[in-house]
Design an enzyme around this catalytic site. Structure first.
Site, PDB file in Angstrom:
ATOM      1  N   HIS A  92       0.859  -1.188   0.000  1.00 20.39           N
ATOM      2  CA  HIS A  92       0.000   0.000   0.000  1.00 20.39           C
ATOM      3  C   HIS A  92       0.895   1.238   0.000  1.00 20.39           C
ATOM      4  CE1 HIS A  92      -3.058   2.837   1.807  1.00 20.39           C
ATOM      5  NE2 HIS A  92      -1.943   3.340   2.313  1.00 20.39           N
TER       6      HIS A  92
ATOM      7  N   ASP B 214     -10.067  -1.704  -4.590  1.00 19.96           N
ATOM      8  CA  ASP B 214      -9.994  -1.379  -3.157  1.00 19.96           C
ATOM      9  C   ASP B 214     -11.396  -1.465  -2.559  1.00 19.96           C
ATOM     10  OD1 ASP B 214      -8.797  -0.794  -0.759  1.00 19.96           O
ATOM     11  OD2 ASP B 214      -8.472   1.325  -1.176  1.00 19.96           O
TER      12      ASP B 214
END
Length: 397
Positions: A194, A281
């Protein structure tokens, strides 16, 4: 039951001349012209009348058991439901944890992945969370070798104020565990990172590459369209042979950082190859911070933005349907080493989607099972339909 799909425009994702496809026991058995069902089998025929037939979508970053929590307990997002995924055309999903690895756990993630697979889709998970040491077993290597659903580490946060701020030595060890564990387990062993908007960007990855023998392809940094500087780093990373993952649904970004434009840009620069992927996501929280790092808003991600943004790249920026499909079919299958996924090809799983002339999702098959028909889900999760019916039956007053 055998199923015969006729008169389709088939994209493998490459466009081919054949128009018919045969499904047997959840697999693509044959592709050709003028195929018929044998007289000795029970079967069903679908005449697509020229509609598009494309591979089922692979979403390699979904918070399947919920995420969020940055604004306190009430901001935790709920588990995803089967029909949310199927209506979005997603037939293979990779689950991950996020910021919250306290009220969420790897055990919960694994069980949720198994539940979705029981309901008809194909599922995998990453081992870890924003913190690197959230494994199911003693270490990541054991997770990769001994747990079928674990295909890598992730989503490990770097360059983000919510990160656990792992030191380079810790990241090096994690990448080494992913590398060897993947080799021993016959998996990609990908390190899914991330990326926040911190000034370091992907510099920690380069430090690992400079100081170890770990190949650049071991890493799959995501949210690479978060900022202009991060995307510029992503282009260089891609040119060096690395993978980059883009996040769909970023409607608050400037136009040139949203997935439709970026795919067009990469194609124009001859950089849209099989190491570029797009994920949603989905089901994660969407916190918004001001310049002082203070939380000013919260939303929830939808898996539907995956195809919405890919479709927009075709319709708004004239990206070819072949190139658009690759980033959510054959490319993630390549990066994650999912050998029976991402293509319409004999012997592969029959994960298929029908698109109409406007590129809207009409039918969805997962491993040969029809999940969505004429844009309406016909297969539901264990409780979601019952919950919907109960809600409709509530008497008010």
């Amino acid at each position: 039951m055998w199923q015969l799909i006729q008169n389709a425009q088939i994209y493998m994702p490459e466009r081919i001349e054949e128009h018919d496809l045969l499904i047997v026991e959840g697999k693509i058995a044959a592709i050709g012209n003028d195929l018929t069902l044998p007289s000795y089998v029970q079967g069903k025929i679908f005449d697509l009348e020229g509609k598009f037939l494309v591979p089922g979508f692979i979403d390699a970053h979904v918070h399947i058991c919920g995420g969020g929590g940055e604004a306190g307990p009430s901001s935790r997002t709920p588990e995803i439901q089967l029909s949310q995924l199927t209506q979005a055309g997603i037939t293979t999903v990779v689950g991950c944890l996020g910021t919250d690895a306290i009220s969420r756990s790897m055990e919960e993630l694994l069980v949720k992945a198994r539940a979705i697979e029981d309901e008809g889709l194909t599922t995998y998970i990453y081992s870890g969370a924003y913190q690197a040491n959230r494994n199911l077993m003693a270490n990541l290597r054991q997770d990769l070798v001994l747990i079928d659903k674990v295909i890598g580490a992730g989503e490990i946060a770097i360059s983000d104020h919510r990160s656990a701020q792992p030191q380079i030595a810790e990241l090096e060890h994690l990448a080494a565990e992913a590398r060897v564990g993947g080799m021993l387990g016959g998996k990609a062993g990908i390190v899914h990172l991330h990326l926040g908007d911190g000034k370091r960007g992907i510099e920690p990855i380069y430090q690992i590459l400079d100081n170890t023998e770990i190949p650049i392809t071991q890493f799959m940094p995501t949210h690479m369209n978060r900022t202009h500087s991060l995307f510029e780093q992503g282009i260089k990373f891609l040119e060096s042979g690395g993978n980059i993952d883009l996040t769909a649904g970023c409607d608050d970004y400037t136009e040139d950082l949203r997935v439709p434009y970026i795919l067009h840009f990469l194609a124009d620069k001859k950089l849209l190859n099989n190491r570029v992927t797009v994920t949603s996501d989905g089901n994660g929280s969407m916190p918004r911070y001001n310049s002082q790092g203070e939380l000013v808003g919260m939303g929830i991600g939808s898996v539907r933005v995956l195809w919405r943004d890919i479709r927009s790249a075709v319709q708004k920026y004239n990206l070819s349907l072949e190139d658009a499909l690759r980033v959510i079919t054959s490319s993630p299958a390549h990066v994650l080493e999912l050998h029976q996924k991402g293509r319409i090809q004999p012997g592969f799983d029959a994960d298929l989607i029908t698109l109409d002339d406007n590129l809207e999702i009409k039918h969805v098959w997962a491993k040969g099972k029809l999940m969505v028909y004429d844009a309406v889900p016909i297969v539901f999760g264990q409780y979601e339909k019952a919950l919907s019916e109960n809600y409709q039956n509530i008497e008010v007053g």
